[in-house]
Design a protein around this motif. Structure first.
Motif, PDB file in Angstrom:
ATOM      1  N   GLN A 238       0.825  -1.211   0.000  1.00  0.00           N
ATOM      2  CA  GLN A 238       0.000   0.000   0.000  1.00  0.00           C
ATOM      3  C   GLN A 238       0.859   1.261   0.000  1.00  0.00           C
ATOM      4  O   GLN A 238       0.502   2.269  -0.623  1.00  0.00           O
ATOM      5  N   GLN A 239       1.995   1.215   0.696  1.00  0.00           N
ATOM      6  CA  GLN A 239       2.898   2.364   0.711  1.00  0.00           C
ATOM      7  C   GLN A 239       3.473   2.599  -0.676  1.00  0.00           C
ATOM      8  O   GLN A 239       3.561   3.743  -1.144  1.00  0.00           O
ATOM      9  N   LEU A 240       3.843   1.506  -1.355  1.00  0.00           N
ATOM     10  CA  LEU A 240       4.399   1.624  -2.699  1.00  0.00           C
ATOM     11  C   LEU A 240       3.376   2.225  -3.663  1.00  0.00           C
ATOM     12  O   LEU A 240       3.712   3.067  -4.502  1.00  0.00           O
ATOM     13  N   THR A 241       2.113   1.813  -3.535  1.00  0.00           N
ATOM     14  CA  THR A 241       1.066   2.356  -4.402  1.00  0.00           C
ATOM     15  C   THR A 241       0.894   3.847  -4.176  1.00  0.00           C
ATOM     16  O   THR A 241       0.822   4.628  -5.134  1.00  0.00           O
ATOM     17  N   ALA A 242       0.810   4.255  -2.916  1.00  0.00           N
ATOM     18  CA  ALA A 242       0.615   5.671  -2.603  1.00  0.00           C
ATOM     19  C   ALA A 242       1.793   6.506  -3.109  1.00  0.00           C
ATOM     20  O   ALA A 242       1.602   7.553  -3.736  1.00  0.00           O
ATOM     21  N   TRP A 243       2.992   6.029  -2.853  1.00  0.00           N
ATOM     22  CA  TRP A 243       4.192   6.741  -3.286  1.00  0.00           C
ATOM     23  C   TRP A 243       4.263   6.799  -4.809  1.00  0.00           C
ATOM     24  O   TRP A 243       4.499   7.868  -5.401  1.00  0.00           O
ATOM     25  N   GLY A 244       4.044   5.668  -5.463  1.00  0.00           N
ATOM     26  CA  GLY A 244       4.139   5.626  -6.918  1.00  0.00           C
ATOM     27  C   GLY A 244       3.113   6.517  -7.591  1.00  0.00           C
ATOM     28  O   GLY A 244       3.412   7.178  -8.596  1.00  0.00           O
ATOM     29  N   GLY A 245       1.899   6.547  -7.038  1.00  0.00           N
ATOM     30  CA  GLY A 245       0.880   7.419  -7.603  1.00  0.00           C
ATOM     31  C   GLY A 245       1.292   8.879  -7.543  1.00  0.00           C
ATOM     32  O   GLY A 245       1.056   9.645  -8.490  1.00  0.00           O
ATOM     33  N   LEU A 246       1.938   9.278  -6.457  1.00  0.00           N
ATOM     34  CA  LEU A 246       2.397  10.668  -6.319  1.00  0.00           C
ATOM     35  C   LEU A 246       3.528  10.989  -7.298  1.00  0.00           C
ATOM     36  O   LEU A 246       3.557  12.081  -7.887  1.00  0.00           O
ATOM     37  N   ILE A 247       4.446  10.052  -7.483  1.00  0.00           N
ATOM     38  CA  ILE A 247       5.528  10.270  -8.448  1.00  0.00           C
ATOM     39  C   ILE A 247       4.960  10.456  -9.848  1.00  0.00           C
ATOM     40  O   ILE A 247       5.410  11.315 -10.625  1.00  0.00           O
TER      41      ILE A 247
END
Length: 397
Positions: A238-247
């Motif tokens: 879930q952290q990777l998804t949130a971070w990747g979406g922001l990038i």
């Protein structure tokens, strides 16, 4: 590109005349050629790049949507009205010290989540009329629970505000959307999930993108991503998804500014992150993974008029990884890139596939109207598929 009875050129000329600018003055203020202004106003040219749209909107002191002619009209679903959603967001009953708009027994958390999931289902299916009809009640129910149990209501309320922001962007009410996005963040801060909260900042960044505030949109997304950057040793999906979406939000904003080098750097970072996921994920109603990196690569390269690169990225996308409107928006990029390559019939076919996913959603896409206008200009006569596209967006004279 028509909105009701007005073309892009007519809207541009009316705004220019209202401010007392000559075509030369407007072109100078915006940093575009006077030929572009002239051709647009004479309807010789019915579309322009997003970067030029933002420059002209800035020079005229209006939101880009005012030029693009975003439609506020929804499908005739009982209770569906954009103004009702706007009034729910800009509501004096939300001022400190005032009580929720209705009394009664609060819904259970489980019932609220079912309503939230239904609303997101309508949004990603392009059923904006259904969403508009449901949102005021959803927000009211969340606020009623918030009055007795703020911690439990925080997360569903945050997502209800987020949905309001998204709908308002699509219907051309960007300022109200920014208010809704801010309300989502304030509600989310009362929750207990920092990664979910970060995705709400991503929505605010997306709203600013549509307002033409590109540098601010990029900075907000990048700064928020830095605050939740995954570690190499332990990272939850879930952290990777949130971070990747922001990038990816930051990449799109930099691409919209025409900064290809910076956009490609963000895309390289996102690609490296996506390799850590076995497949695309959808967490907090945000999507990230190899397909979504390819989607945004195609989007950015289309905006930068690099059709070869855009179509190459498109080949890496798995259709099953995308929600209907996500795939529809991607097909519009494919259509634009094919048109740039003068593959007009293929461009019409891709655009028709996008329309077929949700005609209601399609009508609210300024990019779709611009694309259809250019397809019409390219063809000597209206074929049946192209005529159907024109009728969908209401462009037929």
């Amino acid at each position: 590109m028509r909105d009701g009875d007005t073309t892009l050129g007519q809207r541009l000329r009316a705004l220019r005349m209202e401010r007392g600018y000559s075509q030369q003055e407007l072109a100078g203020r915006a940093g575009v050629s006077v030929d572009l202004v002239s051709m647009l106003e004479r309807d010789v040219r019915e579309s322009m790049s997003w970067a030029s749209m933002i420059k002209l909107a800035r020079a005229l002191d209006v939101d880009p949507g005012a030029l693009a002619g975003k439609s506020p009209h929804l499908e005739p679903v009982p209770g569906a009205a954009v103004l009702t959603v706007r009034d729910t967001v800009i509501n004096p009953g939300l001022l400190p010290g005032l009580h929720p708009d209705h009394d009664g027994e609060p819904a259970t958390p489980a019932d609220l989540w079912r309503l939230v999931e239904k609303a997101y289902g309508a949004y990603f299916a392009g059923e904006f009329g259904v969403l508009a009809a449901d949102l005021p009640n959803l927000i009211g129910e969340c606020r009623l629970l918030e009055s007795s149990d703020p911690a439990t209501a925080a997360t569903p309320l945050a997502h209800a505000w987020q949905l309001a922001a998204c709908l308002l962007v699509h219907t051309g009410r960007d300022d109200a959307a920014a208010i809704a996005a801010e309300r989502a963040i304030h509600a989310g801060r009362n929750g207990d999930d920092p990664w979910r909260l970060a995705t709400l900042y991503g929505t605010y960044s997306w709203v600013m993108l549509h307002q033409g505030r590109l540098e601010a949109a990029e900075k907000l997304a990048a700064d928020t991503a830095d605050g939740i950057e995954p570690s190499l040793s332990r990272t939850k999906p879930q952290q990777l998804t949130a971070w990747g979406g922001l990038i990816l939000h930051a990449a799109v904003a930099s691409g919209a500014r025409g900064d290809r080098a910076r956009a490609e750097e963000y895309l390289r970072v996102a690609t490296a992150g996506a390799t850590r996921a076995d497949a695309d994920r959808h967490d907090y109603w945000v999507s990230f993974g190899p397909s979504h990196v390819a989607v945004q690569t195609a989007h950015i390269m289309t905006a930068l008029r690099r059709p070869d690169t855009a179509l190459k990225a498109s080949a890496r996308i798995q259709r099953a990884d995308l929600f209907p409107v996500q795939y529809g928006r991607h097909l519009l990029n494919v259509g634009r890139s094919l048109l740039e390559q003068r593959r007009t019939d293929e461009a019409i076919e891709a655009t028709s596939r996008a329309r077929d996913l949700s005609p209601e959603w399609f009508r609210h896409q300024g990019f779709a109207r611009s694309l259809v206008s250019d397809l019409v200009a390219r063809k000597a006569r209206l074929t049946t598929p192209l005529r159907d596209l024109v009728q969908t967006i209401g462009h037929l004279s």
